[in-house]
Design a protein around this motif. Sequence first.
Motif, PDB file in Angstrom:
ATOM      1  N   CYS A 324       0.844  -1.208   0.000  1.00 26.02           N
ATOM      2  CA  CYS A 324       0.000   0.000   0.000  1.00 26.02           C
ATOM      3  C   CYS A 324       0.864   1.237   0.000  1.00 26.02           C
ATOM      4  O   CYS A 324       1.831   1.346   0.769  1.00 26.02           O
ATOM      5  CB  CYS A 324      -0.943  -0.025   1.204  1.00 26.02           C
ATOM      6  N   GLU A 326       0.005   4.088   1.077  1.00 25.28           N
ATOM      7  CA  GLU A 326      -0.277   4.940   2.230  1.00 25.28           C
ATOM      8  C   GLU A 326       0.286   4.360   3.509  1.00 25.28           C
ATOM      9  O   GLU A 326       0.981   5.040   4.247  1.00 25.28           O
ATOM     10  CB  GLU A 326      -1.782   5.127   2.385  1.00 25.28           C
ATOM     11  N   CYS A 327      -0.007   3.111   3.766  1.00 25.28           N
ATOM     12  CA  CYS A 327       0.422   2.533   5.048  1.00 25.28           C
ATOM     13  C   CYS A 327       1.473   1.455   4.895  1.00 25.28           C
ATOM     14  O   CYS A 327       2.018   0.976   5.875  1.00 25.28           O
ATOM     15  CB  CYS A 327      -0.783   1.969   5.799  1.00 25.28           C
ATOM     16  N   GLU A 329       1.050  -1.561   3.830  1.00 21.37           N
ATOM     17  CA  GLU A 329       0.545  -2.914   4.101  1.00 21.37           C
ATOM     18  C   GLU A 329       0.692  -3.780   2.847  1.00 21.37           C
ATOM     19  O   GLU A 329       0.526  -3.315   1.718  1.00 21.37           O
ATOM     20  CB  GLU A 329      -0.937  -2.835   4.521  1.00 21.37           C
ATOM     21  N   ARG A 330       1.057  -5.002   3.051  1.00 25.50           N
ATOM     22  CA  ARG A 330       1.191  -5.952   1.931  1.00 25.50           C
ATOM     23  C   ARG A 330      -0.199  -6.237   1.331  1.00 25.50           C
ATOM     24  O   ARG A 330      -1.154  -6.460   2.054  1.00 25.50           O
ATOM     25  CB  ARG A 330       1.833  -7.234   2.432  1.00 25.50           C
ATOM     26  N   LEU A 331      -0.248  -6.184   0.009  1.00 26.52           N
ATOM     27  CA  LEU A 331      -1.528  -6.374  -0.705  1.00 26.52           C
ATOM     28  C   LEU A 331      -1.568  -7.738  -1.400  1.00 26.52           C
ATOM     29  O   LEU A 331      -0.517  -8.308  -1.744  1.00 26.52           O
ATOM     30  CB  LEU A 331      -1.735  -5.274  -1.738  1.00 26.52           C
ATOM     31  N   CYS A 338      -6.787  -1.416  -0.061  1.00 24.83           N
ATOM     32  CA  CYS A 338      -5.929  -1.884   1.054  1.00 24.83           C
ATOM     33  C   CYS A 338      -6.826  -2.353   2.185  1.00 24.83           C
ATOM     34  O   CYS A 338      -7.768  -1.620   2.589  1.00 24.83           O
ATOM     35  CB  CYS A 338      -5.031  -0.773   1.535  1.00 24.83           C
ATOM     36  N   SER A 339      -6.595  -3.576   2.607  1.00 26.60           N
ATOM     37  CA  SER A 339      -7.413  -4.117   3.690  1.00 26.60           C
ATOM     38  C   SER A 339      -7.148  -3.434   5.021  1.00 26.60           C
ATOM     39  O   SER A 339      -7.942  -3.556   5.950  1.00 26.60           O
ATOM     40  CB  SER A 339      -7.154  -5.645   3.804  1.00 26.60           C
ATOM     41  N   ASN A 340      -6.070  -2.671   5.135  1.00 27.12           N
ATOM     42  CA  ASN A 340      -5.687  -2.032   6.413  1.00 27.12           C
ATOM     43  C   ASN A 340      -6.232  -0.623   6.532  1.00 27.12           C
ATOM     44  O   ASN A 340      -6.829  -0.235   7.533  1.00 27.12           O
ATOM     45  CB  ASN A 340      -4.185  -2.035   6.563  1.00 27.12           C
ATOM     46  N   CYS A 341      -6.015   0.202   5.447  1.00 27.46           N
ATOM     47  CA  CYS A 341      -6.438   1.627   5.520  1.00 27.46           C
ATOM     48  C   CYS A 341      -7.542   1.954   4.531  1.00 27.46           C
ATOM     49  O   CYS A 341      -8.104   3.032   4.549  1.00 27.46           O
ATOM     50  CB  CYS A 341      -5.257   2.518   5.297  1.00 27.46           C
ATOM     51  N   GLY A 342      -7.834   1.027   3.577  1.00 24.81           N
ATOM     52  CA  GLY A 342      -8.896   1.256   2.623  1.00 24.81           C
ATOM     53  C   GLY A 342      -8.518   2.109   1.453  1.00 24.81           C
ATOM     54  O   GLY A 342      -9.390   2.527   0.672  1.00 24.81           O
ATOM     55  N   THR A 343      -7.267   2.395   1.279  1.00 21.15           N
ATOM     56  CA  THR A 343      -6.845   3.216   0.148  1.00 21.15           C
ATOM     57  C   THR A 343      -6.963   2.417  -1.129  1.00 21.15           C
ATOM     58  O   THR A 343      -6.620   1.241  -1.206  1.00 21.15           O
ATOM     59  CB  THR A 343      -5.382   3.661   0.342  1.00 21.15           C
TER      60      THR A 343
END
Length: 345
Positions: A324, A326-327, A329-331, A338-343
């Motif tokens: 990701c 933004e954060c 996070e591995r996609l 993004c499952s973490n921040c929704g970007t």
Amino acid sequence: MGLFSFIKGQFIEVIEWLDDSGSMVYRFPAYDNAIKMGAKLIVRESQAAIFVNEGQIADVFGPGTYTLSTQNMPLMTALESWPHAFHSPFKADVFFVSTANFTNLKWGTTNPVIMRDAEFGAVRLRGFGSYSIKVGDPAVFLWELFGTRSDFSTEQISGFLKSIIVTAVSDLISESRIPVMDLAASYEELSATAAQRLQPRLAGMGLSLTMLNIENLSLPEEVERMIDRKSSMNIAGNLDQYMKYQTAEAIREAANNPESGAAGTGAELGAGMAMGQMMGQMMSQMMNQQPQQQAQPPVQQQQTQQPMNAGGAQGQSDTGKKFCSECGERLGENAKFCSNCGTKV
């Protein structure tokens, strides 16, 4: 009382001087200058009595009590051609001279004396001090200085004596060639030498110089300030150090004077700012004069790293996996958000 007894009673029978005036010479007030032969003459300690006949000095008497007669007045007897055992009254002027020591008399330069100094060039010098005198030869003193006065004091000759002393001291200092900086250490020697030079001249007037003291020899204020500056420079060591010392002193004075701060005039504030800038420059120079470091620190080697797809780095790693933007996070491979921040990916 008959006429003869009245006239006889006017003749002087006791001649003396009760010295309480501080005078150097006193003329005895004789009635019509008529002195009885056989009169008593009283001369106290530190006195001398002088008989003057028609302006000519005759007999001189030291301390003691005398009965006047032809035996103890040989000069008057010869001048008047008195016969032996003369008893008639006679006329004469009688003067008492004090032979005491007159102390704490002052001398000083009315105008500065110009002298040449090896270090400062031509300088103007002032001086003052004290002296003491006494009558060494009463007859000579009476003849040279007294004249026909009724009394005589030291104040009447102080100006004359002062000029003689100043001239002698000035000549001595010029001839001695003592540096101005060393004059204060030579007062005693200069005083003794000046007294020796003055003694013969004063002896010619019947006086004796018993003491001469040089108390101070001073320079003009501008020369004294120059000497003070030079002393400060010597203490500081060199001109750079002296300037730093002067600046620090000026700042200290300004700090001790609150009226020269914000309440001062524009000129004072400007001077204070200029002084502060000067102090800052000097402090900077002092810092620059400190020993430099012998070696510069090694330049850090830049680490070569593979760009990370984090904090704004978008893309795939060496393994081809997405992250990701933004954060970080591995996609998943087919993820659109993004499952973490929704970007949105």
